[in-house]
Design an enzyme around this catalytic site. Sequence first.
Site, short mmCIF file in Angstrom:
data_model
loop_
_atom_site.label_atom_id
_atom_site.label_comp_id
_atom_site.label_asym_id
_atom_site.label_seq_id
_atom_site.Cartn_x
_atom_site.Cartn_y
_atom_site.Cartn_z
N SER A 120 0.98 -1.22 -0.31
CA SER A 120 -0.06 -0.02 0.19
C SER A 120 0.88 1.21 0.18
CB SER A 120 -0.80 -0.17 1.20
OG SER A 120 -1.69 -0.87 1.40
N HIS A 141 -0.94 -2.50 -7.41
CA HIS A 141 -1.74 -2.21 -6.26
C HIS A 141 -3.21 -2.34 -6.44
CE1 HIS A 141 -2.73 0.63 -2.73
NE2 HIS A 141 -2.93 -0.54 -2.59
N GLU A 153 -3.28 0.36 -9.43
CA GLU A 153 -2.01 1.46 -9.61
C GLU A 153 -0.91 0.54 -9.81
OE1 GLU A 153 -2.46 5.21 -6.21
OE2 GLU A 153 -1.91 3.07 -5.51
N ASN A 192 -3.37 6.10 -1.61
CA ASN A 192 -3.05 6.05 -0.14
C ASN A 192 -2.43 7.39 0.47
OD1 ASN A 192 -4.35 3.80 0.60
ND2 ASN A 192 -2.55 2.64 0.08
N1 CAA Z 1 -18.06 -10.79 -7.11
C1 CAA Z 1 -18.49 -9.85 -7.93
N2 CAA Z 1 -19.32 -8.72 -7.80
C2 CAA Z 1 -19.47 -8.50 -6.62
C3 CAA Z 1 -19.17 -9.18 -5.52
C4 CAA Z 1 -18.40 -10.44 -5.60
N3 CAA Z 1 -17.88 -11.03 -4.72
N4 CAA Z 1 -19.62 -8.74 -4.37
C5 CAA Z 1 -20.37 -7.54 -4.71
N5 CAA Z 1 -20.28 -7.54 -6.39
C6 CAA Z 1 -20.76 -6.32 -6.84
C7 CAA Z 1 -22.24 -6.07 -6.66
O1 CAA Z 1 -23.02 -7.04 -7.56
C8 CAA Z 1 -22.39 -4.74 -7.06
O2 CAA Z 1 -22.44 -4.62 -8.29
P1 CAA Z 1 -23.29 -3.93 -9.21
O3 CAA Z 1 -23.23 -2.26 -8.74
O4 CAA Z 1 -23.09 -3.95 -10.49
O5 CAA Z 1 -24.95 -4.32 -8.79
C9 CAA Z 1 -21.30 -4.12 -6.40
O6 CAA Z 1 -20.27 -5.21 -6.57
C10 CAA Z 1 -21.40 -3.66 -5.10
O7 CAA Z 1 -21.95 -4.54 -4.38
P2 CAA Z 1 -22.92 -4.58 -2.92
O8 CAA Z 1 -24.11 -4.25 -3.41
O9 CAA Z 1 -22.86 -5.97 -2.28
O10 CAA Z 1 -22.07 -3.90 -1.88
P3 CAA Z 1 -22.37 -2.04 -1.53
O11 CAA Z 1 -22.87 -1.48 -2.39
O12 CAA Z 1 -22.87 -2.35 -0.15
O13 CAA Z 1 -20.82 -1.79 -1.69
C11 CAA Z 1 -18.47 -1.69 -1.28
C12 CAA Z 1 -19.86 -2.47 -0.68
C13 CAA Z 1 -18.20 -2.15 -2.39
C14 CAA Z 1 -17.40 -2.30 -0.13
C15 CAA Z 1 -18.60 -0.19 -1.02
O14 CAA Z 1 -19.36 0.08 0.15
C16 CAA Z 1 -17.28 0.52 -1.35
O15 CAA Z 1 -16.99 0.56 -2.30
N6 CAA Z 1 -16.69 1.00 -0.02
C17 CAA Z 1 -15.49 1.84 -0.26
C18 CAA Z 1 -14.61 0.74 -0.51
C19 CAA Z 1 -12.98 1.50 -0.59
O16 CAA Z 1 -12.98 2.66 -0.49
N7 CAA Z 1 -12.13 0.69 -0.89
C20 CAA Z 1 -10.69 0.81 -0.99
C21 CAA Z 1 -9.93 0.79 0.44
S1 CAA Z 1 -8.31 1.69 0.45
C22 CAA Z 1 -7.42 0.43 -0.49
O17 CAA Z 1 -7.89 -0.58 -0.75
C23 CAA Z 1 -6.12 0.63 -0.73
C24 CAA Z 1 -5.22 0.34 0.43
O18 CAA Z 1 -4.03 0.03 0.11
C25 CAA Z 1 -5.37 0.40 1.91
P1 NAD Z 2 -4.07 -9.42 6.03
O1 NAD Z 2 -3.39 -9.44 7.27
O2 NAD Z 2 -5.48 -9.62 5.65
O3 NAD Z 2 -3.21 -10.56 5.16
C1 NAD Z 2 -1.88 -10.73 5.09
C2 NAD Z 2 -1.59 -12.29 4.63
O4 NAD Z 2 -0.19 -12.38 4.77
C3 NAD Z 2 -1.93 -13.19 6.19
O5 NAD Z 2 -2.83 -14.12 5.95
C4 NAD Z 2 -0.10 -13.53 6.75
O6 NAD Z 2 -0.58 -14.87 7.22
C5 NAD Z 2 0.30 -13.56 5.24
N1 NAD Z 2 1.71 -13.68 5.30
C6 NAD Z 2 2.49 -13.23 6.39
N2 NAD Z 2 3.89 -13.29 5.87
C7 NAD Z 2 3.77 -14.16 4.78
C8 NAD Z 2 4.79 -14.94 3.93
N3 NAD Z 2 6.00 -14.80 4.27
N4 NAD Z 2 4.13 -15.65 2.91
C9 NAD Z 2 3.01 -15.77 2.49
N5 NAD Z 2 2.04 -15.21 3.31
C10 NAD Z 2 2.61 -14.36 4.44
O7 NAD Z 2 -3.61 -8.30 5.11
P2 NAD Z 2 -4.17 -7.59 3.74
O8 NAD Z 2 -5.06 -6.60 4.02
O9 NAD Z 2 -4.26 -8.61 2.75
O10 NAD Z 2 -2.73 -6.85 3.10
C11 NAD Z 2 -1.87 -7.42 2.40
C12 NAD Z 2 -0.89 -6.69 1.44
O11 NAD Z 2 -2.08 -5.89 0.46
C13 NAD Z 2 -0.41 -5.41 2.29
O12 NAD Z 2 1.02 -5.13 1.72
C14 NAD Z 2 -1.33 -4.20 2.45
O13 NAD Z 2 -0.90 -3.11 2.72
C15 NAD Z 2 -1.84 -4.42 1.09
N6 NAD Z 2 -2.99 -3.77 0.75
C16 NAD Z 2 -4.16 -3.89 1.74
C17 NAD Z 2 -5.41 -3.17 1.44
C18 NAD Z 2 -6.52 -3.38 2.39
O14 NAD Z 2 -7.58 -2.83 2.13
N7 NAD Z 2 -6.50 -4.20 3.56
C19 NAD Z 2 -5.62 -2.64 0.11
C20 NAD Z 2 -4.64 -2.76 -0.79
C21 NAD Z 2 -3.52 -3.38 -0.43
#
Ligand code: CAA
Ligand code: NAD
Length: 284
Positions: A120, A141, A153, A192
């Site tokens: 991330s 990503h 990404e 992020n």
């Molecule tokens: N397989 C295929 N399609 C699926 C599915 C699955 N398992 N589950 C859901 N879908 C589809 C649904 O059919 C629906 O599609 P349509 O719009 O075409 O009908 C769509 O996905 C939305 O599904 P839901 O109605 O079940 O879900 P929702 O409307 O309650 O939304 C959510 C759920 C998608 C999680 C929404 O709340 C959302 O987008 N939240 C924000 C998520 C977000 O910001 N994610 C980024 C996090 S940051 C990150 O990831 C980066 C990082 O490194 C930390």
């Molecule tokens: P998570 O905690 O759900 O899962 C991590 C997994 O990695 C665990 O099952 C753990 O057992 C496994 N693991 C640890 N060491 C390992 C190894 N040596 N070999 C194989 N598996 C190993 O975490 P997550 O949310 O799936 O995040 C995983 C990666 O994806 C991180 O780099 C995170 O920053 C990134 N990411 C997370 C999100 C999110 O929304 N959670 C979104 C995008 C990217």
Amino acid sequence: MTIERAGVIGCGLMGSGIAEVLARAGLSVVVRDISDEAVAAGRKRIEKSFAKGVERGKMTEQERDEALGRLTFTTELSAMADRQLVIEAASENEDIKKKIFAELDAIVTDEQAILASNTSSMPIIRFAQATSRPERVLGLHFFNPAPVQPLVEIISSVVTAPEVADQIETFSTQVLGKTPIRSDDRPGFIVNALLIPFLFSAIRMLESGHASKEDIDTGMVNGCAHPMGPIKLADMVGLDTCLFVGQSIYDETGDPAAKPPVLLSRMVDGGLLGAKTGKGFYDW
Ligand code: CAA
Ligand code: NAD
């Protein structure tokens, strides 16, 4: 080279989602985690998502069975030997990831293979330098939930070969059906770098007694049309992951907006990791 055989390292929230995306796109996928329990939990998560996909009319039962048949789960890293693309999605810890890249470098036989990280926030160059083929390492990503969010990404390090990033961009669009954007190898990349300070602002607002979690979330959902509020989103991402990502961005930039709030650290110390453990800011 057509990519037909992929590997995913880590079968947590993201690894299982990425493996699902690859299998649904028709690739043979080997998924590796470190314990039988983690592998079993990952498989269960994918099966549940497939069931939802069928229920929502996104795939037929036959497509589900075929996609499941393309997935192999293992605890053996050696199963990655013949893979053409390996996506590392292990926990957000630099030492763990560097070790995985060094081991993959020794195991993956195809010199044309591409090694990608789903990190991330962490510098891709550090993982590239753990291998003998840094030009074939890049960031790919995905966003949570990976089967639903269209974005990927693509992050080139300072030594990634341009044709490798181009190949992954074409693959992301044409094979995975995703929308790629390109980022420089900077802390938090594009999304992020913007999202983590926003989530941390919301947690600080809660921490300081400014507003309740429900009102913060309702504010952003009903006032700004976000699909979910920031406190709930932090829970969904995983509070440990939010903490690691923020710390990594803060360590490199010193940006106070990315400094993890104390409340977040305390919750992670207390094992309240959000949706994945059933308890975070909310009960799941
Ligand atoms: N397989 C295929 N399609 C699926 C599915 C699955 N398992 N589950 C859901 N879908 C589809 C649904 O059919 C629906 O599609 P349509 O719009 O075409 O009908 C769509 O996905 C939305 O599904 P839901 O109605 O079940 O879900 P929702 O409307 O309650 O939304 C959510 C759920 C998608 C999680 C929404 O709340 C959302 O987008 N939240 C924000 C998520 C977000 O910001 N994610 C980024 C996090 S940051 C990150 O990831 C980066 C990082 O490194 C930390
Ligand atoms: P998570 O905690 O759900 O899962 C991590 C997994 O990695 C665990 O099952 C753990 O057992 C496994 N693991 C640890 N060491 C390992 C190894 N040596 N070999 C194989 N598996 C190993 O975490 P997550 O949310 O799936 O995040 C995983 C990666 O994806 C991180 O780099 C995170 O920053 C990134 N990411 C997370 C999100 C999110 O929304 N959670 C979104 C995008 C990217």
